[in-house]
Design an enzyme around this catalytic site. Structure first.
Site, PDB file in Angstrom:
ATOM      1  N   TYR A   6      71.443 -31.791  18.804  1.00  0.00           N
ATOM      2  CA  TYR A   6      72.374 -31.406  17.746  1.00  0.00           C
ATOM      3  C   TYR A   6      71.875 -30.178  16.990  1.00  0.00           C
ATOM      4  CZ  TYR A   6      75.036 -35.761  18.260  1.00  0.00           C
ATOM      5  OH  TYR A   6      75.828 -36.783  18.737  1.00  0.00           O
ATOM      6  N   ASP A  50      73.343 -42.377   9.171  1.00  0.00           N
ATOM      7  CA  ASP A  50      73.650 -41.566  10.341  1.00  0.00           C
ATOM      8  C   ASP A  50      72.348 -41.092  10.959  1.00  0.00           C
ATOM      9  OD1 ASP A  50      76.135 -40.178  11.683  1.00  0.00           O
ATOM     10  OD2 ASP A  50      74.542 -38.670  11.631  1.00  0.00           O
ATOM     11  N   ARG A  54      84.903 -47.673  11.326  1.00  0.00           N
ATOM     12  CA  ARG A  54      86.321 -47.374  11.114  1.00  0.00           C
ATOM     13  C   ARG A  54      87.276 -48.396  11.723  1.00  0.00           C
ATOM     14  NH1 ARG A  54      86.419 -41.304  13.231  1.00  0.00           N
ATOM     15  NH2 ARG A  54      84.985 -42.266  14.719  1.00  0.00           N
ATOM     16  N   ARG A  69      85.455 -46.021   2.475  1.00  0.00           N
ATOM     17  CA  ARG A  69      85.206 -44.607   2.768  1.00  0.00           C
ATOM     18  C   ARG A  69      86.173 -43.722   1.998  1.00  0.00           C
ATOM     19  NH1 ARG A  69      84.152 -41.429   8.491  1.00  0.00           N
ATOM     20  NH2 ARG A  69      84.535 -39.346   7.684  1.00  0.00           N
ATOM     21  N   ARG A  88      77.276 -49.935  15.428  1.00  0.00           N
ATOM     22  CA  ARG A  88      78.388 -49.440  14.596  1.00  0.00           C
ATOM     23  C   ARG A  88      79.235 -50.582  14.045  1.00  0.00           C
ATOM     24  NH1 ARG A  88      80.679 -45.082  18.645  1.00  0.00           N
ATOM     25  NH2 ARG A  88      78.985 -43.555  18.681  1.00  0.00           N
TER      26      ARG A  88
END
Length: 364
Positions: A161, A84, A38, A47, A34
């Site tokens: 998921y 992702d 963020r 973003r 990652r």
């Protein structure tokens, strides 16, 4: 089947690839899971410009921009595709969305055998072409400076998921489905293994130099269930990639999977990610030099002082010990509130302290 591009391009900095092949390197290469994310103010600005997370993922130019941001800031030894793990189930029509503060969700989670058997197998240059466009754009921007890592989620992790509809806690729905409908669930993971294999081969053809399979939820399985539901589909992926692109390194990572490392090393992969719950010395003993190891600083360490971070980097390097075959990384993704200057302190410490472990030409 997609035909990958030549696997051994000449790169200005190939430390990461050499370490995965357990070749001698003058220091330990470093990148972060990652690493585009963020915690970086420049990422947050990009973003916001994109609109939403999937809007960013589908915009090749902006994907390239955020992929390069941590390289520009830190000078890492590898780039990783910004995307992702859930792009494949999204392309299967399950309705992926990202709610602020709640993580990924699927509007149409799988609930029956009929729904499993009706799933399409999306093509990497059809429904997932936007990912390949991003890989091609990033590869062009990188030129021959650094290796690019492609990635996908493991079949078991994708299935969690797809059945739970979101990130799980007790994973009751997906485990019950696997127990009650074992044949159908095996068909699901086999279908996902085929799709992931073609997806990763297409990333290689588009310019990825190595690929990584993220098995985020494999550690929630009992040992016997892990073998069937997680490890076997990953082994099929490794075999499928190696049949077409034998020189492209494949990394497997099961979070909380330290007790499975020996079995994972038997899949034919080139490297294993190790989280912070397993000591690297123990991991190295378990794999017996068959594969490289990547890891494994606890991401929370980056909230400590730079002096403490340096000490923890020294501990991780000492744990792996001298010789080749180590890629320094966090034990999982960097956390959102991490101060960027603390990530820099970690990277600087790796560069400064690791050469002592690479004197001469020791073997892995």
């Amino acid at each position: 089947m997609t035909t990958p591009a030549p696997s051994r391009r000449s790169l200005d900095n190939d430390l990461f690839l050499r370490a995965l092949r357990r070749e001698h390197t003058p220091r330990t290469p470093v990148w972060m899971m990652r690493q585009a994310g963020r915690y970086l103010p420049e990422y947050r600005a990009t973003r916001a410009k994109a609109g939403g997370f999937m809007d960013l993922c589908r915009n090749a130019e902006l994907c390239c921009e955020v992929t390069l941001q941590p390289l520009d800031r830190f000078g890492l030894d590898a780039a990783i595709l910004f995307s992702d793990i859930l792009t494949i189930p999204d392309a299967m029509g399950l309705g992926l969305s990202f709610a602020e503060g709640e993580g990924p969700q699927f509007a149409r989670p799988l609930r029956s055998v009929a729904e499993i058997d009706a799933l399409p197998e999306p093509g990497p240059e059809d429904e997932l072409r936007y990912v390949m466009n991003a890989v091609r754009t990033i590869r062009s921007a990188l030129g021959n400076t650094l290796p690019l890592i492609g990635f996908a989620g493991s079949p078991w992790t994708l299935a969690t998921y797809m059945v739970e509809g979101r990130g799980g806690h007790d994973f009751a729905k997906v485990k019950a489905l696997a127990l009650n409908e074992p044949d159908a669930f095996d068909r699901l993971t086999a279908r996902l293994a085929r799709t992931v294999t073609q997806y990763l081969l297409a990333q290689i053809a588009a310019g990825a130099d190595a690929v990584m399979v993220f098995d985020t939820w494999g550690g929630v399985l009992a040992p016997h269930a892990y073998q069937r539901l997680s490890l076997q589909p990953m082994q099929a992926i490794v075999a499928g990639i190696k049949a077409v692109a034998p020189d492209v390194p494949v990394i497997l990572f099961t979070k909380n999977g330290g007790h499975h490392l020996a079995d994972m090393a038997d899949t034919g992969c080139d490297a294993l990610g190790v989280d912070w719950t397993t000591d690297l010395a123990t991991a190295r003993e378990r794999v017996g030099g068959r594969v490289a190891l990547q890891g494994n600083l606890d991401p929370v360490t980056l909230f400590a002082s730079p002096e403490r971070i340096r000490a923890e980097v020294a501990r991780v390097l000492h744990s792996y010990g001298p010789g080749s075959g180590h890629v320094f990384n966090l034990g999982h993704g960097i956390l959102q509130q991490t101060p960027p200057e603390h990530a820099a302190a970690m990277i600087d410490a790796v560069r400064e302290l690791s050469p002592a472990y690479h004197v001469g030409t020791p073997s892995a």
